[in-house]
Design a protein around this motif. Structure first.
Motif, PDB file in Angstrom:
ATOM      1  N   PRO A  34      -2.709  -0.036   3.773  1.00 47.54           N
ATOM      2  CA  PRO A  34      -2.087  -1.366   3.624  1.00 47.54           C
ATOM      3  C   PRO A  34      -0.881  -1.556   4.533  1.00 47.54           C
ATOM      4  CG  PRO A  34      -2.588  -0.434   1.483  1.00 47.54           C
ATOM      5  CD  PRO A  34      -2.812   0.656   2.476  1.00 47.54           C
ATOM      6  N   ARG A  35      -0.122  -0.491   4.766  1.00 49.62           N
ATOM      7  CA  ARG A  35       1.047  -0.631   5.639  1.00 49.62           C
ATOM      8  C   ARG A  35       0.617  -0.932   7.075  1.00 49.62           C
ATOM      9  NH1 ARG A  35       6.440   0.510   5.823  1.00 49.62           N
ATOM     10  NH2 ARG A  35       7.235   1.153   7.855  1.00 49.62           N
TER      11      ARG A  35
ATOM     12  N   GLY B  23       7.448   4.146   1.270  1.00 55.98           N
ATOM     13  CA  GLY B  23       7.569   5.010   0.099  1.00 55.98           C
ATOM     14  C   GLY B  23       7.147   4.370  -1.196  1.00 55.98           C
ATOM     15  N   ALA B  24       6.489   3.202  -1.159  1.00 59.02           N
ATOM     16  CA  ALA B  24       6.061   2.529  -2.392  1.00 59.02           C
ATOM     17  C   ALA B  24       4.904   3.286  -3.025  1.00 59.02           C
ATOM     18  CB  ALA B  24       5.655   1.091  -2.093  1.00 59.02           C
ATOM     19  N   THR B  25       4.894   3.335  -4.361  1.00 56.37           N
ATOM     20  CA  THR B  25       3.809   4.016  -5.067  1.00 56.37           C
ATOM     21  C   THR B  25       2.560   3.163  -5.158  1.00 56.37           C
ATOM     22  OG1 THR B  25       4.707   3.200  -7.167  1.00 56.37           O
ATOM     23  CG2 THR B  25       5.423   5.388  -6.422  1.00 56.37           C
ATOM     24  N   SER B  26       2.711   1.845  -5.066  1.00 59.46           N
ATOM     25  CA  SER B  26       1.561   0.948  -5.138  1.00 59.46           C
ATOM     26  C   SER B  26       1.628  -0.048  -3.986  1.00 59.46           C
ATOM     27  CB  SER B  26       1.546   0.203  -6.484  1.00 59.46           C
ATOM     28  OG  SER B  26       0.447  -0.691  -6.543  1.00 59.46           O
ATOM     29  N   PRO B  27       1.187   0.348  -2.801  1.00 63.63           N
ATOM     30  CA  PRO B  27       1.256  -0.580  -1.660  1.00 63.63           C
ATOM     31  C   PRO B  27       0.386  -1.814  -1.833  1.00 63.63           C
ATOM     32  CG  PRO B  27       0.144   1.473  -1.062  1.00 63.63           C
ATOM     33  CD  PRO B  27       0.670   1.661  -2.423  1.00 63.63           C
ATOM     34  N   LYS B  28      -0.712  -1.706  -2.593  1.00 63.97           N
ATOM     35  CA  LYS B  28      -1.565  -2.876  -2.805  1.00 63.97           C
ATOM     36  C   LYS B  28      -0.803  -3.960  -3.543  1.00 63.97           C
ATOM     37  CE  LYS B  28      -5.750  -4.500  -5.116  1.00 63.97           C
ATOM     38  NZ  LYS B  28      -6.859  -4.161  -6.024  1.00 63.97           N
ATOM     39  N   LEU B  29       0.011  -3.580  -4.533  1.00 67.84           N
ATOM     40  CA  LEU B  29       0.798  -4.560  -5.280  1.00 67.84           C
ATOM     41  C   LEU B  29       1.772  -5.280  -4.361  1.00 67.84           C
ATOM     42  CD1 LEU B  29       1.631  -5.816  -7.977  1.00 67.84           C
ATOM     43  CD2 LEU B  29       3.180  -3.881  -8.319  1.00 67.84           C
TER      44      LEU B  29
END
Length: 613
Positions: A280-281, A347-353
């Motif tokens: 996603p990134r 560093g996000a745990t939920s990149p989809k969100l």
């Protein structure tokens, strides 16, 4: 067995080195004038030519015709130091990452004492010099400071700060840089022509982006794509998948959905990104790059081809259409939202969100309370009513829209003529055609409408009082040097006339934004109950029952009439002049300010009571 591209095409002279003119030019000058130092420090990112330049410098120093800035290429020293050579005994290349201790430094110092076997100089090239320990550097310090006449040192490093200061101060430091994308793209095109490899449009741009300015990295990626191609042609789909970039078709799909405010399509595309296993990134980075290209196209226009190199002409035309579907303010808002999401995804745990929240913010500019968000909302409203920047590409289309909207227009009369409005209504001509706007200096009606929010912002900065009477105005027409403004009521027109310097502030703002000097013509959208009853006409007037009469007031040029008479007043029924106190101006100012807030924030209009007050 095939040799890697970066080895086959390694430069052998300073003239073949690309993108490092700040290094090659002074080095060649020093060689021509015989002012060569005993120690050099080459620093810069990986793959930009530090070690290659050290080898070229060694060839120039030990050439049979040297020292020279261009090695002959035929003497034994030049042949041994060429890209296919076996190496020279008098040029010692040391990997400092594995020879970084005190014992290695002592061994080098002992070898430096002996004279060269054949050539002019004994040259030591220390690659990855930052890996040498401080103790190792201290062991080298004396011989680097006062070397024998036949010894030259060349240090190459990616981190010059880790080289101790006592060594750096005894060298000539040359910083290398990453190669610019334009030069890299041209170099890769030449290399593909030499290799007789056909590359699909857009592939080399992906290679340049993925290489990040490093020549070695870019050549390695291109070598990998060529090795995996079939039929001697590198396809775009395979290159995008292998390099990890988002496919252009998916980016176009998302951008078109953003422009059309199609939420279902946007979130379906996001789900497609997740289901295909794409990062996603990386998708957000590619989307931000695409939005940046659209902003460049919308800002630069036809000159975008010189800025966006490597993009085919048909792709540029498609991107131009996408840019016109947004508008500059809305594109800027989308780019800022995507950039903020890209920062938050680190560093996000939920990149989809984060990705889905980003899409929601782009689709709803009202969530952004900044000035960019406000401009994006204004652009969206303008396009919704047919006066937005989306019609800027086709002035004929905007003219047709105006024609269609004015076919049912009411008769227009000019206040201040010889006959009253009620008497001249039967003989008034209907507006049935609007010609293509042609303003002074190329300024069109569409440009006026697009720039109107910026003009009002400038008016607000110059005078709050002028802004309170000008923010409710809308642009109707611009022909010659006459700008027609629509007033919602006669009261607004009176406020515009009575406000001190409002017209001059507005005229100055128009001059600052668009660079044109205008005269104003007022068009009043009068209420049916406020309009005077027309006299019985001699013949039926072509007026529909559901239309509203409108009044137009012309303004003459400022030099022909006093400023107080800038906008001619409409005739009013005779009444006794109202006596106003000294504080009545302040009361009127407060009333206008409250009325302006109601109109701007709530879209409301003041109601009249039964007594007509």
């Amino acid at each position: 067995m095939v040799t890697a591209l970066y080895r086959r095409y390694r430069p052998e002279t300073f003239a073949e080195l690309i993108g490092q003119a700040q290094v090659t030019a002074p080095l060649m000058t020093a060689l021509r004038t015989d002012r060569v130092n005993h120690a050099y420090l080459f620093s810069g990112p990986r793959g930009c030519g530090k070690t290659t330049s050290a080898r070229i410098l060694a060839r120039c120093l030990n050439c049979a015709e040297g020292p020279t800035d261009t090695p002959c290429g035929v003497c034994p020293s030049c042949v041994e130091l060429s890209r296919d050579g076996s190496g020279s005994l008098d040029v010692v290349e040391i990997d400092a990452a594995s020879h970084n201790g005190v014992d290695d430094a002592r061994d080098l110092r002992e070898r430096a004492i002996f004279a060269p076997a054949r050539d002019r100089y004994k040259i030591f090239i220390l690659d990855e010099a930052h890996m040498v320990t401080p103790q190792g550097f201290n062991a080298l310090l004396k011989i680097v400071e006062e070397p024998p006449a036949h010894v030259k040192f060349i240090f190459a490093t990616t981190e010059p700060d880790k080289v101790i200061g006592t060594i750096r101060s005894r060298t000539h430091h040359y910083p290398f840089r990453l190669v610019p994308p334009a030069q890299m793209l041209e170099y890769l095109e030449q290399l593909c022509s030499s290799e007789k490899v056909e590359v699909a449009p857009g592939v080399l741009s992906l290679v340049v982006r993925s290489g990040g300015g490093s020549v070695r990295d870019s050549l390695s990626l291109l070598d990998q794509l060529i090795a995996g191609s079939e039929g001697g042609k590198v396809e775009y789909d395979r290159a995008a998948a292998l390099l990890g970039f988002t496919h252009a078709a998916l980016l176009d799909e998302v951008v078109d959905a953003f422009a059309a405010k199609n939420s279902a399509q946007v979130f379906a595309s996001v789900d497609k990104v997740i289901q295909t296993g794409q990062d996603p990134r990386r998708f957000v980075e590619d989307l931000l790059e695409h939005l940046r290209d659209l902003i460049v196209i919308l800002s630069v226009g036809d000159e975008a081809k010189s800025v966006l190199r490597g993009i085919p002409a048909d792709e540029l035309e498609k991107m131009k259409t996408q840019a016109l579907g947004f508008g500059l303010a809305e594109l800027t808002h989308a780019a800022e939202t995507v950039n903020a999401a890209l920062t938050e995804m680190s560093g996000a745990t939920s990149p989809k969100l984060h990705l889905e929240l980003m899409c929601a913010k782009v689709l709803v500019p009202s969530s952004d309370q900044t000035e960019v968000g406000s401009l994006a909302r204004i652009e969206r409203l303008e396009r919704r009513i047919g006066v937005g920047s989306g019609d800027a590409a086709s002035p004929a289309a905007s003219v047709a829209t105006v024609q269609a909207s004015t076919q049912n227009a009411t008769p227009v009369t000019r206040i201040g003529s010889e006959k009253p409005a009620g008497v001249s209504a039967p003989k008034a001509e209907k507006i049935t055609e609007v010609s293509a706007p042609a303003g002074i200096g190329g300024v069109t009606l569409t440009q006026f409408k697009d720039s109107w929010p910026n003009i009002l912002t400038l008016v607000n900065k110059k005078s709050k009082a002028a802004w309170m009477v000008a923010f409710a105005l809308s642009v109707v027409d611009f022909a010659g040097d006459v700008l027609t403004l629509k007033f919602m009521s006669q009261k607004d027109l009176d406020s515009f006339k009575n406000a001190s310097g409002a017209s001059e502030v507005l005229r100055g703002a128009i001059m600052d934004v668009l660079g044109v000097q205008v005269k104003f013509k007022a068009q009043i959208d009068a209420k049916p109950e406020d309009a005077p009853a027309p006299a019985a006409p001699a013949e039926p007037a072509p007026v529909k029952a559901d239309t509203k009469p409108m009044a137009v007031v012309e303004e003459v040029e400022p030099q022909d009439q006093a400023p107080a008479q800038e906008v001619a007043a409409a005739p009013e029924p005779k009444s006794a002049p109202e006596q106003k106190s000294r504080n009545s101006g302040m009361a009127d100012e407060s009333a206008r300010y409250g009325e302006s807030l109601l109109r701007e924030m709530l879209g409301a209009e003041p109601m009249q009571d039964k007594n007509g007050k």
